[in-house]
Scaffold this motif. Structure first.
Motif, mmCIF file in Angstrom:
data_model
loop_
_atom_site.group_PDB
_atom_site.id
_atom_site.type_symbol
_atom_site.label_atom_id
_atom_site.label_comp_id
_atom_site.label_asym_id
_atom_site.label_seq_id
_atom_site.Cartn_x
_atom_site.Cartn_y
_atom_site.Cartn_z
ATOM 1 N N GLY A 76 0.815 -1.211 0.000
ATOM 2 C CA GLY A 76 0.000 0.000 0.000
ATOM 3 C C GLY A 76 0.845 1.256 0.000
ATOM 4 O O GLY A 76 0.566 2.224 -0.727
ATOM 5 N N GLY A 80 1.238 3.911 -2.993
ATOM 6 C CA GLY A 80 1.001 5.316 -2.742
ATOM 7 C C GLY A 80 2.126 6.188 -3.266
ATOM 8 O O GLY A 80 1.891 7.265 -3.826
ATOM 9 N N HIS A 85 -0.681 9.314 -2.822
ATOM 10 C CA HIS A 85 -1.233 8.909 -1.530
ATOM 11 C C HIS A 85 -2.729 9.187 -1.439
ATOM 12 O O HIS A 85 -3.480 8.418 -0.821
ATOM 13 C CB HIS A 85 -0.480 9.620 -0.408
ATOM 14 N N ILE A 88 -4.698 6.161 -3.069
ATOM 15 C CA ILE A 88 -4.768 4.915 -2.299
ATOM 16 C C ILE A 88 -5.648 5.085 -1.075
ATOM 17 O O ILE A 88 -6.349 4.147 -0.662
ATOM 18 C CB ILE A 88 -3.357 4.449 -1.908
ATOM 19 N N SER A 92 -8.768 2.654 -0.334
ATOM 20 C CA SER A 92 -8.771 1.896 0.913
ATOM 21 C C SER A 92 -10.078 2.042 1.680
ATOM 22 O O SER A 92 -10.649 1.042 2.155
ATOM 23 C CB SER A 92 -7.591 2.358 1.793
ATOM 24 N N ALA A 125 -3.872 -0.505 3.418
ATOM 25 C CA ALA A 125 -3.204 0.500 2.583
ATOM 26 C C ALA A 125 -3.380 1.919 3.116
ATOM 27 O O ALA A 125 -2.754 2.847 2.599
ATOM 28 C CB ALA A 125 -3.751 0.421 1.154
ATOM 29 N N ASN A 129 -0.163 5.711 3.718
ATOM 30 C CA ASN A 129 -0.470 6.851 2.853
ATOM 31 C C ASN A 129 -0.990 8.046 3.643
ATOM 32 O O ASN A 129 -0.675 9.199 3.322
ATOM 33 C CB ASN A 129 -1.479 6.421 1.785
ATOM 34 N N ALA A 215 -4.818 2.215 -9.813
ATOM 35 C CA ALA A 215 -4.416 1.947 -8.427
ATOM 36 C C ALA A 215 -5.227 0.809 -7.824
ATOM 37 O O ALA A 215 -4.688 -0.040 -7.101
ATOM 38 C CB ALA A 215 -4.582 3.220 -7.595
ATOM 39 N N THR A 216 -6.532 0.789 -8.113
ATOM 40 C CA THR A 216 -7.385 -0.283 -7.589
ATOM 41 C C THR A 216 -6.955 -1.641 -8.121
ATOM 42 O O THR A 216 -6.878 -2.628 -7.382
ATOM 43 C CB THR A 216 -8.857 -0.015 -7.940
ATOM 44 N N LEU A 219 -3.742 -2.678 -6.411
ATOM 45 C CA LEU A 219 -3.981 -3.128 -5.041
ATOM 46 C C LEU A 219 -4.717 -4.462 -5.029
ATOM 47 O O LEU A 219 -4.446 -5.330 -4.186
ATOM 48 C CB LEU A 219 -4.778 -2.072 -4.278
#
Length: 475
Positions: A76, A80, A85, A88, A92, A125, A129, A215-216, A219
């Motif tokens: 995470g 970030g 940041h 994320i 999250s 995550a 961040n 980003a998703t 992750l």
């Protein structure tokens, strides 16, 4: 060139409020399991009714959440640093809301455990961040206070989960019947957390675009591996007849293996996170921090209920003082740390002093339980509360020290590594505490073990050397 940092500094109060909200409801989501499982044990409800060692099983469920939470700490932070940041943080919180909501819908022990793990994988995550974004946007002279103020949301969320659990379960009994009442807290808090996630998205969107999709997916890729690995250990362990405590130990071993794999794959990218001895010592000290935090957060209701021999509601109210201590301790410790830094005293002496005081008070609590034939719940509550004041006050001090030691480019990775190691304590402490309770019929040995681990943290922190000057928020 100075306009941007000044703008950042002026706006950090609004940022802090939003991040505090995120902490509040993500903490409430994760803290629900303890009081809900305690209620299920006391009322012989659902999958807890047939458990051979109910407190050990309950602790394992809590620990497996943190197994998931642990495995996305470093990824995470790394993501970030790569995607931003803000991005994320939004992913999250929305993830946490969806997973918590689903926890109130599903049926069966194995699926319940899987959804708790998935919730932890998303929430894991947030920490690195949140800490990194504050370190970037807050003036150095206010950094520790800001870190403490924002993480007060953790204490507020834990307190809300403990205090509101009886009422939410009562609403569940009225709406769903007693057998299904445990679902209601997850349904209610899942919806609220989704609302907070939407608010964070709208707030951060005004500050620039966020690559949420990429980003998703990144992750999810990390979380998918984590979910499969954690649940594989769980199913293999239960399949071959292992008890809950060895399974928790295997989950920590799994985390260590995955850490080694990650570090080998990215050793060039994250070298500065690992080569600084003082940073490594701070990482190691947080094993004790997270052990203590989630031992008492998960089992405080059960401890007070055992001591007082009274109702679930009464125990929840008294236990809430433990969590509520953070509302005072977090910002106060941060403010005192900044004051000491401005006066040239440094942060380390205060961190060592608070750690030692917390260890002594926890030891006193354990000795009180050991030698008192009928412990007074008010005395027990006061001892827990005062120890928690110093415990919560020391955390933003350590966060500020790490932020000042870590280069800005690697702060997300550094905070992720710190919490990854710390969460190993969170994985073990609910299961170990529950096992000792089942084995001895008392919480005394678990509390004394907690005190011993705190003194170990004090020894590790004595090797830390502070940064010579605070890191600039602009790098």
């Amino acid at each position: 060139m100075t306009a941007l940092p000044q703008t950042r500094h002026r706006s950090w109060y609004v940022l802090a409020c939003w991040l505090l909200l995120g902490w509040t409801f993500s903490a409430a989501d994760r803290s629900l399991t303890g009081p809900v499982v305690t209620w299920m044990i006391n009322n012989h409800i659902g999958f807890m009714a047939e458990a051979r060692l109910p407190f050990t099983l309950g602790g394992l469920i809590g620990g497996l959440f943190f197994a998931g939470y642990m495995l996305t700490q470093f990824p995470g932070g790394y993501l970030g640093d790569r995607y931003g940041h803000r991005t994320i943080i939004v992913v999250s919180i929305v993830w946490a809301g969806v997973a918590t909501l689903l926890n109130g819908v599903i049926t069966g022990l194995a699926v319940f455990v899987a959804m708790r793990v998935l919730t932890g994988l998303g929430e894991g995550a947030y920490y690195s961040n949140d800490r990194s974004l504050l370190a970037k946007q807050v003036p150095p002279r206010r950094l520790s206070f800001a870190l403490g103020l924002v993480i007060t949301g953790l204490a507020i969320g834990i307190t809300l989960a403990i205090l509101l659990a009886p009422g939410m379960i009562a609403a569940g009994i009225a709406a769903l019947g007693k057998a299904q009442a445990w679902r209601m807290p997850f349904l209610l808090l899942g919806i609220v957390t989704l609302g907070v996630g939407l608010g964070l998205f709208l707030y951060f969107r005004r500050q620039g675009p966020m690559p949420l999709g990429r980003a998703t997916l990144a992750l999810l890729a990390n979380a998918g591996v984590g979910l499969v690995a954690v649940m594989a250990v769980y199913f293999i362990g239960t399949g071959i007849g292992l008890t809950e405590l060895p399974i928790a130990g295997l989950e920590v071993l799994l985390a260590l293996v995955l850490v080694v794999v990650i570090l080998r794959a990215r050793r060039i990218d994250i070298g500065p996170v690992l080569r600084n001895r003082s940073m490594v010592m701070i990482y190691l000290s947080y094993f004790a921090v997270l052990w203590n935090l989630w031992f008492f957060s998960f089992w405080s209701v059960a401890i007070i209920a055992d001591v007082s021999k009274t109702s679930f509601l009464y125990a929840a109210v008294v236990a809430a003082f433990n969590a509520g201590a953070g509302i005072l301790g977090f910002p106060t410790g941060g403010w005192l740390s900044d004051y000491a830094a401005r006066r040239g005293w440094g942060r380390k002496p205060m961190l060592l002093a608070f750690t030692a005081i917390q260890g002594v008070l926890t030891l006193v609590f354990g000795i009180y339980l050991l030698f008192s034939p009928k412990p007074n719940p008010i005395v027990a509550g006061v001892l827990i509360f005062v120890a928690s004041l110093f415990f919560n006050a020391l955390q933003p001090i350590g966060h500020a020290m790490l932020a000042e030691l870590a280069p800005e480019k690697y702060r997300g990775s550094a905070f992720g590594m710190q919490n990854l190691i710390g969460e190993m304590g969170a994985v073990l402490s609910p299961a170990v505490g529950g096992y000792l309770r089942d084995l001895t019929g008392s919480w005394t040995q678990a509390v004394l073990l907690d005190a011993l681990i705190i003194f170990g943290s004090f020894a590790v922190l004595s090797f830390v050397r502070e940064a010579r000057s605070p890191a600039s928020p602009a790098g």
